[in-house]
Design a protein around this motif. Sequence first.
Motif, PDB file in Angstrom:
ATOM      1  N   ALA A   1      -4.419  -4.514  -3.584  1.00 17.53           N
ATOM      2  CA  ALA A   1      -3.573  -4.674  -2.396  1.00 17.53           C
ATOM      3  C   ALA A   1      -4.192  -4.105  -1.127  1.00 17.53           C
ATOM      4  CB  ALA A   1      -2.209  -4.002  -2.645  1.00 17.53           C
ATOM      5  N   GLY A   2      -5.198  -3.260  -1.279  1.00 15.83           N
ATOM      6  CA  GLY A   2      -5.896  -2.771  -0.098  1.00 15.83           C
ATOM      7  C   GLY A   2      -5.188  -1.616   0.594  1.00 15.83           C
ATOM      8  N   LEU A   3      -5.802  -1.162   1.683  1.00 17.85           N
ATOM      9  CA  LEU A   3      -5.269  -0.013   2.413  1.00 17.85           C
ATOM     10  C   LEU A   3      -3.989  -0.368   3.149  1.00 17.85           C
ATOM     11  CD1 LEU A   3      -8.621   1.362   3.804  1.00 17.85           C
ATOM     12  CD2 LEU A   3      -7.203   2.409   2.071  1.00 17.85           C
ATOM     13  N   GLY A   4      -3.789  -1.658   3.440  1.00 22.01           N
ATOM     14  CA  GLY A   4      -2.589  -2.074   4.157  1.00 22.01           C
ATOM     15  C   GLY A   4      -1.325  -1.717   3.391  1.00 22.01           C
TER      16      GLY A   4
ATOM     17  N   MET B   1      -0.619   1.833   3.905  1.00 20.70           N
ATOM     18  CA  MET B   1      -0.112   2.017   5.278  1.00 20.70           C
ATOM     19  C   MET B   1       1.371   1.725   5.342  1.00 20.70           C
ATOM     20  SD  MET B   1      -2.049   3.191   7.526  1.00 20.70           S
ATOM     21  CE  MET B   1      -0.804   3.010   8.747  1.00 20.70           C
ATOM     22  N   ARG B   2       1.800   0.654   4.638  1.00 22.74           N
ATOM     23  CA  ARG B   2       3.213   0.276   4.707  1.00 22.74           C
ATOM     24  C   ARG B   2       4.074   1.318   4.028  1.00 22.74           C
ATOM     25  NH1 ARG B   2       0.860  -4.621   4.987  1.00 22.74           N
ATOM     26  NH2 ARG B   2       0.353  -4.792   2.792  1.00 22.74           N
TER      27      ARG B   2
ATOM     28  N   HIS C   1       2.131  -1.029  13.218  1.00 23.35           N
ATOM     29  CA  HIS C   1       1.363   0.011  12.542  1.00 23.35           C
ATOM     30  C   HIS C   1       1.465  -0.063  11.030  1.00 23.35           C
ATOM     31  CE1 HIS C   1      -1.072   3.567  12.924  1.00 23.35           C
ATOM     32  NE2 HIS C   1      -0.360   4.160  11.983  1.00 23.35           N
ATOM     33  N   ASN C   2       2.355  -0.884  10.492  1.00 29.46           N
ATOM     34  CA  ASN C   2       2.422  -0.996   9.039  1.00 29.46           C
ATOM     35  C   ASN C   2       1.523  -2.123   8.547  1.00 29.46           C
ATOM     36  OD1 ASN C   2       3.893  -3.129   9.955  1.00 29.46           O
ATOM     37  ND2 ASN C   2       5.765  -2.658   8.827  1.00 29.46           N
ATOM     38  N   SER C   3       0.377  -2.258   9.175  1.00 28.42           N
ATOM     39  CA  SER C   3      -0.616  -3.270   8.773  1.00 28.42           C
ATOM     40  C   SER C   3      -0.011  -4.649   8.723  1.00 28.42           C
ATOM     41  CB  SER C   3      -1.202  -2.974   7.393  1.00 28.42           C
ATOM     42  OG  SER C   3      -2.034  -1.872   7.439  1.00 28.42           O
TER      43      SER C   3
ATOM     44  N   ARG D   1       1.711  -9.685   6.328  1.00 28.15           N
ATOM     45  CA  ARG D   1       1.296  -8.335   5.969  1.00 28.15           C
ATOM     46  C   ARG D   1      -0.147  -8.416   5.489  1.00 28.15           C
ATOM     47  NH1 ARG D   1       6.342  -7.163   2.465  1.00 28.15           N
ATOM     48  NH2 ARG D   1       6.153  -9.412   2.468  1.00 28.15           N
ATOM     49  N   ILE D   2      -0.998  -7.591   6.051  1.00 29.48           N
ATOM     50  CA  ILE D   2      -2.422  -7.708   5.716  1.00 29.48           C
ATOM     51  C   ILE D   2      -2.853  -6.529   4.851  1.00 29.48           C
ATOM     52  CG2 ILE D   2      -2.976  -9.020   7.771  1.00 29.48           C
ATOM     53  CD1 ILE D   2      -4.008  -6.518   9.035  1.00 29.48           C
ATOM     54  N   LYS D   3      -4.016  -6.711   4.211  1.00 23.35           N
ATOM     55  CA  LYS D   3      -4.477  -5.715   3.254  1.00 23.35           C
ATOM     56  C   LYS D   3      -5.298  -4.617   3.919  1.00 23.35           C
ATOM     57  CE  LYS D   3      -4.859  -8.786  -0.669  1.00 23.35           C
ATOM     58  NZ  LYS D   3      -5.736  -9.318  -1.697  1.00 23.35           N
ATOM     59  N   ASP D   4      -5.564  -4.776   5.222  1.00 21.96           N
ATOM     60  CA  ASP D   4      -6.485  -3.834   5.871  1.00 21.96           C
ATOM     61  C   ASP D   4      -5.694  -2.829   6.681  1.00 21.96           C
ATOM     62  OD1 ASP D   4      -7.635  -6.946   6.745  1.00 21.96           O
ATOM     63  OD2 ASP D   4      -8.444  -5.817   5.064  1.00 21.96           O
ATOM     64  N   LEU D   5      -6.427  -2.024   7.435  1.00 22.48           N
ATOM     65  CA  LEU D   5      -5.796  -1.016   8.279  1.00 22.48           C
ATOM     66  C   LEU D   5      -5.120  -1.696   9.476  1.00 22.48           C
ATOM     67  CD1 LEU D   5      -8.548   1.706   8.078  1.00 22.48           C
ATOM     68  CD2 LEU D   5      -6.342   1.676   6.951  1.00 22.48           C
ATOM     69  N   PRO D   6      -4.202  -0.983  10.151  1.00 18.35           N
ATOM     70  CA  PRO D   6      -3.418  -1.636  11.218  1.00 18.35           C
ATOM     71  C   PRO D   6      -4.255  -2.173  12.366  1.00 18.35           C
ATOM     72  CG  PRO D   6      -2.436   0.449  10.603  1.00 18.35           C
ATOM     73  CD  PRO D   6      -3.737   0.374   9.884  1.00 18.35           C
TER      74      PRO D   6
ATOM     75  N   GLU E   1      -7.156  -1.320  -5.150  1.00 17.89           N
ATOM     76  CA  GLU E   1      -8.244  -2.307  -5.157  1.00 17.89           C
ATOM     77  C   GLU E   1      -7.706  -3.699  -4.894  1.00 17.89           C
ATOM     78  OE1 GLU E   1     -10.763  -1.258  -8.619  1.00 17.89           O
ATOM     79  OE2 GLU E   1     -11.725  -3.143  -8.053  1.00 17.89           O
TER      80      GLU E   1
ATOM     81  N   SER F   1       4.209   4.320   6.544  1.00 17.27           N
ATOM     82  CA  SER F   1       4.827   4.166   7.867  1.00 17.27           C
ATOM     83  C   SER F   1       6.259   3.678   7.802  1.00 17.27           C
ATOM     84  CB  SER F   1       3.982   3.239   8.739  1.00 17.27           C
ATOM     85  OG  SER F   1       3.865   1.979   8.119  1.00 17.27           O
TER      86      SER F   1
ATOM     87  N   GLY G   1      -5.303   3.670  -8.194  1.00 12.27           N
ATOM     88  CA  GLY G   1      -6.634   3.099  -8.038  1.00 12.27           C
ATOM     89  C   GLY G   1      -6.632   1.605  -8.244  1.00 12.27           C
TER      90      GLY G   1
ATOM     91  N   PRO H   1     -15.907   0.669  -7.867  1.00 16.08           N
ATOM     92  CA  PRO H   1     -14.561   0.607  -8.483  1.00 16.08           C
ATOM     93  C   PRO H   1     -13.882   1.972  -8.408  1.00 16.08           C
ATOM     94  CG  PRO H   1     -16.238  -0.168 -10.001  1.00 16.08           C
ATOM     95  CD  PRO H   1     -16.945   0.255  -8.773  1.00 16.08           C
ATOM     96  N   VAL H   2     -12.618   1.956  -7.994  1.00 18.09           N
ATOM     97  CA  VAL H   2     -11.933   3.218  -7.740  1.00 18.09           C
ATOM     98  C   VAL H   2     -11.229   3.727  -8.986  1.00 18.09           C
ATOM     99  CG1 VAL H   2     -10.282   4.302  -6.161  1.00 18.09           C
ATOM    100  CG2 VAL H   2     -11.597   2.351  -5.430  1.00 18.09           C
ATOM    101  N   ASN H   3     -11.150   2.890 -10.031  1.00 16.91           N
ATOM    102  CA  ASN H   3     -10.272   3.260 -11.134  1.00 16.91           C
ATOM    103  C   ASN H   3     -10.915   4.267 -12.071  1.00 16.91           C
ATOM    104  OD1 ASN H   3     -12.208   1.719 -12.225  1.00 16.91           O
ATOM    105  ND2 ASN H   3     -10.880   0.199 -13.162  1.00 16.91           N
TER     106      ASN H   3
END
Lengths: 98, 354
Positions: free
Chosen positions: A81-84, A87-88, B214-216, B230-235, A79, A91, A75, B284-286
Amino acid sequence: MSLSQFLENPPYEEQPQEKQRIYEQVINSLSDTADNKMKDTCNNLDTDQQDALMRYIYKGLENCDNSLKLLKWHGALSEVAGLGCIMRVMSEKRKRVL
Amino acid sequence: MAQKHQLCNCISALAFNADHTKLALSPNNHELHIYNFDGKEWKSEAILKDHYQIITGIDWAPKTNRIVTCSQDRNAYVYENVDGKWKPTLVLLRINRAATCVKWSPQENKFAVGTGAKLVSICYFDEEGDWWVSKHIKKHRSSVISVSWHPNNILLATGSTDFRCRIFSAFIKGVDDPNETQALGELVAEYSAGAWVHHVDWSPSGDCLAFTCHNSSIGFMYQNETQFLRIKDLPLVVGGWVGETNYIAGGYDRNPTLFQLKNDKWERIGYVDQKATSQTQKKPVNSFKNARSMFGGMVDRGTSSTITKVETLHENNINQLWILDGKIATGGIDGRVIFWPFSLVKKALNVDLN
């Protein structure tokens, strides 16, 4: 060795025994960190280290090593580093920490 | 203000004509729809049913006004506008797997088709036989999912599911200038990214090749170096160049992202739709207790407390992106075509794209 030192050079290319040894030390280090220090630790890592940490977290969850603590780490790291980052881990199958 | 047009259920391929008053799209089936812009709305002008399986790629040549389509039925058609009607010509690609993408070359005398047969088909018109002939570039280890022509009409970049981005020579004897020394299919450069290479894109001058994985991550390849972000979001799955220093990419985040070259280093600037990002404040996800109560609620009471409302203009992934005059056009698998004017980007990110 501190956590960030472990994550500085992840053992992607090492022999399985070496990977196992480092994996155990990393999981111990993760388990020993206090909950409120997790976010700060994640913030101080760069992208490579964050990716390596996420790989250890997923490997630990896969092996059911201290899942409660690792879920909290997941968790905190998500927060920052994000979803990227996730993904890494998913993949890039070639980079194995164990 | 971004203009949203719901044209169908899902878009599998999209292309615009030269002056951007017409568009050709495929609503995730074997039909090719031509739309005309009458000033306010996009109205369907023609439906062409020559393919018999999903059309995966469409490209509209701006100068010669020809449309090329490729499909999962292993065929490609070249359409010419004759007296207001679109006349199809079948192209024999000689492949035994689906075609995935198609692009006209800059001089529009040939086109490249990426296929699932681990090869790229370069097609050109043979005057003697009065038909389109194809030549193959092999050397891929898996499907080719993206192709892009260099402005010199010879070099072709390909993105493949074997995790590599490659640059080939697509020289065709009889069509290209004979002074070129590289033979067809010669590998000029190769870059190994960690995951599927979704999109490859040459900059307008041909100095830089942008590719998204595809690895963002997104890479910018120059002759002497490659910058990998390398980005923090989806690909990211599609992209387009605005000049030499700005790159807009879109993908699973449903929001176009702007990348800019600042002081010789590429940086991610931000989402174009800033209103959407400000509205989705993540909790917050924690909190383990939150997760436990959420699952507990689902098990005990049959309720789900996480009904998420989509805040972005696109409801589903962006899979088409074109840079038009003064605006960006994105198509998504939600069937929407959305036009983002450069003025909106200026307001959201304080970047002047003109």
